[in-house]
Design an enzyme around this catalytic site. Structure first.
Site, PDB file in Angstrom:
ATOM      1  N   HIS A   1      -2.037 -10.633   0.106  1.00  0.00           N
ATOM      2  CA  HIS A   1      -1.010 -10.584  -1.105  1.00  0.00           C
ATOM      3  C   HIS A   1      -1.590  -9.844  -2.401  1.00  0.00           C
ATOM      4  O   HIS A   1      -1.776  -9.965  -3.407  1.00  0.00           O
ATOM      5  CB  HIS A   1      -0.867 -11.807  -1.548  1.00  0.00           C
ATOM      6  CG  HIS A   1      -0.176 -12.610  -0.727  1.00  0.00           C
ATOM      7  ND1 HIS A   1       0.268 -14.100  -1.019  1.00  0.00           N
ATOM      8  CD2 HIS A   1       0.456 -12.328   0.277  1.00  0.00           C
ATOM      9  CE1 HIS A   1       1.185 -14.657  -0.152  1.00  0.00           C
ATOM     10  NE2 HIS A   1       1.033 -13.640   1.017  1.00  0.00           N
TER      11      HIS A   1
ATOM     12  N   HIS B   1       0.815  -1.147   0.112  1.00  0.00           N
ATOM     13  CA  HIS B   1      -0.057   0.094   0.001  1.00  0.00           C
ATOM     14  C   HIS B   1       0.882   1.083  -0.122  1.00  0.00           C
ATOM     15  O   HIS B   1       1.820   1.129   0.203  1.00  0.00           O
ATOM     16  CB  HIS B   1      -0.939  -0.037   1.072  1.00  0.00           C
ATOM     17  CG  HIS B   1      -0.536   0.721   2.424  1.00  0.00           C
ATOM     18  ND1 HIS B   1      -1.071   1.453   3.088  1.00  0.00           N
ATOM     19  CD2 HIS B   1       1.024   0.816   2.913  1.00  0.00           C
ATOM     20  CE1 HIS B   1      -0.463   1.820   4.259  1.00  0.00           C
ATOM     21  NE2 HIS B   1       0.910   1.499   4.047  1.00  0.00           N
TER      22      HIS B   1
ATOM     23  N   CYS C   1       3.022  11.889  -1.143  1.00  0.00           N
ATOM     24  CA  CYS C   1       2.538  10.649  -1.063  1.00  0.00           C
ATOM     25  C   CYS C   1       3.517   9.490  -1.019  1.00  0.00           C
ATOM     26  O   CYS C   1       4.691   9.709  -1.489  1.00  0.00           O
ATOM     27  CB  CYS C   1       1.987  10.503  -2.797  1.00  0.00           C
ATOM     28  SG  CYS C   1       1.541   8.824  -3.134  1.00  0.00           S
TER      29      CYS C   1
ATOM     30  N   HIS D   1       3.320  -4.356   4.423  1.00  0.00           N
ATOM     31  CA  HIS D   1       3.386  -4.637   5.670  1.00  0.00           C
ATOM     32  C   HIS D   1       2.753  -6.040   5.875  1.00  0.00           C
ATOM     33  O   HIS D   1       1.944  -6.367   4.995  1.00  0.00           O
ATOM     34  CB  HIS D   1       2.101  -3.676   6.472  1.00  0.00           C
ATOM     35  CG  HIS D   1       2.635  -2.274   6.609  1.00  0.00           C
ATOM     36  ND1 HIS D   1       3.484  -1.559   7.224  1.00  0.00           N
ATOM     37  CD2 HIS D   1       2.208  -1.258   5.770  1.00  0.00           C
ATOM     38  CE1 HIS D   1       3.831  -0.344   7.164  1.00  0.00           C
ATOM     39  NE2 HIS D   1       2.810  -0.102   6.237  1.00  0.00           N
TER      40      HIS D   1
ATOM     41  N   HIS E   1       5.100   0.229  -0.487  1.00  0.00           N
ATOM     42  CA  HIS E   1       5.648  -0.575   0.463  1.00  0.00           C
ATOM     43  C   HIS E   1       4.733  -1.611   0.911  1.00  0.00           C
ATOM     44  O   HIS E   1       3.562  -1.631   0.750  1.00  0.00           O
ATOM     45  CB  HIS E   1       6.396   0.145   1.530  1.00  0.00           C
ATOM     46  CG  HIS E   1       5.281   0.629   2.296  1.00  0.00           C
ATOM     47  ND1 HIS E   1       4.844   2.266   1.797  1.00  0.00           N
ATOM     48  CD2 HIS E   1       4.834   0.519   3.422  1.00  0.00           C
ATOM     49  CE1 HIS E   1       4.052   2.609   2.808  1.00  0.00           C
ATOM     50  NE2 HIS E   1       4.041   1.577   3.981  1.00  0.00           N
TER      51      HIS E   1
ATOM     52  N   GLU F   1       0.108  -2.551  12.063  1.00  0.00           N
ATOM     53  CA  GLU F   1       0.861  -2.770  10.819  1.00  0.00           C
ATOM     54  C   GLU F   1       2.437  -2.910  11.021  1.00  0.00           C
ATOM     55  O   GLU F   1       3.099  -3.312  10.085  1.00  0.00           O
ATOM     56  CB  GLU F   1       0.678  -1.375   9.995  1.00  0.00           C
ATOM     57  CG  GLU F   1       1.182  -0.069  10.569  1.00  0.00           C
ATOM     58  CD  GLU F   1       1.087   1.154   9.460  1.00  0.00           C
ATOM     59  OE1 GLU F   1       0.386   1.013   8.524  1.00  0.00           O
ATOM     60  OE2 GLU F   1       1.583   2.133   9.937  1.00  0.00           O
TER      61      GLU F   1
HETATM   62 ZN   LIG Z   1       2.579   1.806   5.386  1.00  0.00          ZN
END
Ligand SMILES: [Zn+2]
Length: 166
Positions: free
Chosen positions: A75, A22, A31, A37, A35, A154
């Site tokens: 995923h 995300h 922005c 999590h 990356h 996260e």
């Molecule tokens: Zn993040």
């Protein structure tokens, strides 16, 4: 027993995780880069006792629903389709993403989760999962549930909790 207290059940399992990509946008013109999590989810459900079973809700069913909700976005690239800075369009088998009208990414459509939220923060993901759970509980005929509390983490020690009274 008098049964005059209140009841809450909770589920936090090793398999209630989703590993997803995300990025979020910030106020102004900033922005993040893409990356990922390893998100972890736990849920609390409050309510009255089922008069026949003497529980708030069936743990087995709750675990199954939560697992399905996590699998749905596991995923995947999580994209916030209500974000005013993002232009997200489906073109054939692809999803194109622009930020302030500047092209940024092209993803295979099957790898994307287009989510009805303004930003893929853990706060919004917790609220989204709560909405999904609420619909699924109704579908299962759940009665007497008074609140849902959803936590999405996260990173270790970095999470958001959304709570709604029903
Ligand atoms: Zn993040």
């Amino acid at each position: 027993m008098q049964h005059r207290g209140e009841y809450r059940i909770s589920v936090a399992k090793d398999y209630l995780v989703f590993a997803s990509a995300h990025f979020i946008t910030f106020a102004g013109h900033r922005c993040e880069t893409l990356h990922g999590h390893n998100y972890r989810v736990s849920v609390v459900v409050e309510g009255a006792l089922d008069p026949e079973s003497w529980y708030v809700f069936d743990f087995g069913v709750l675990k199954r629903i939560m697992r399905e909700l996590c699998d749905d976005i596991d995923h995947k690239v999580l994209l916030a389709i209500q974000n005013p800075h993002l232009q997200i369009a489906e073109q054939g088998d692809s999803v194109t993403v622009a930020y302030d009208n500047k092209p940024r990414y092209v993803f295979p459509k099957r790898d994307c989760a287009l989510l009805p939220m303004p930003n893929t923060t853990v706060e919004m993901l917790a609220e989204y999962l709560t909405d999904q759970l609420r619909g699924a509980l109704e579908g299962e005929g759940a009665k007497g549930i008074t609140a849902i509390e959803m936590e999405v983490e996260e990173n270790f020690g970095q999470s958001a909790t959304f709570r709604v009274r029903l």
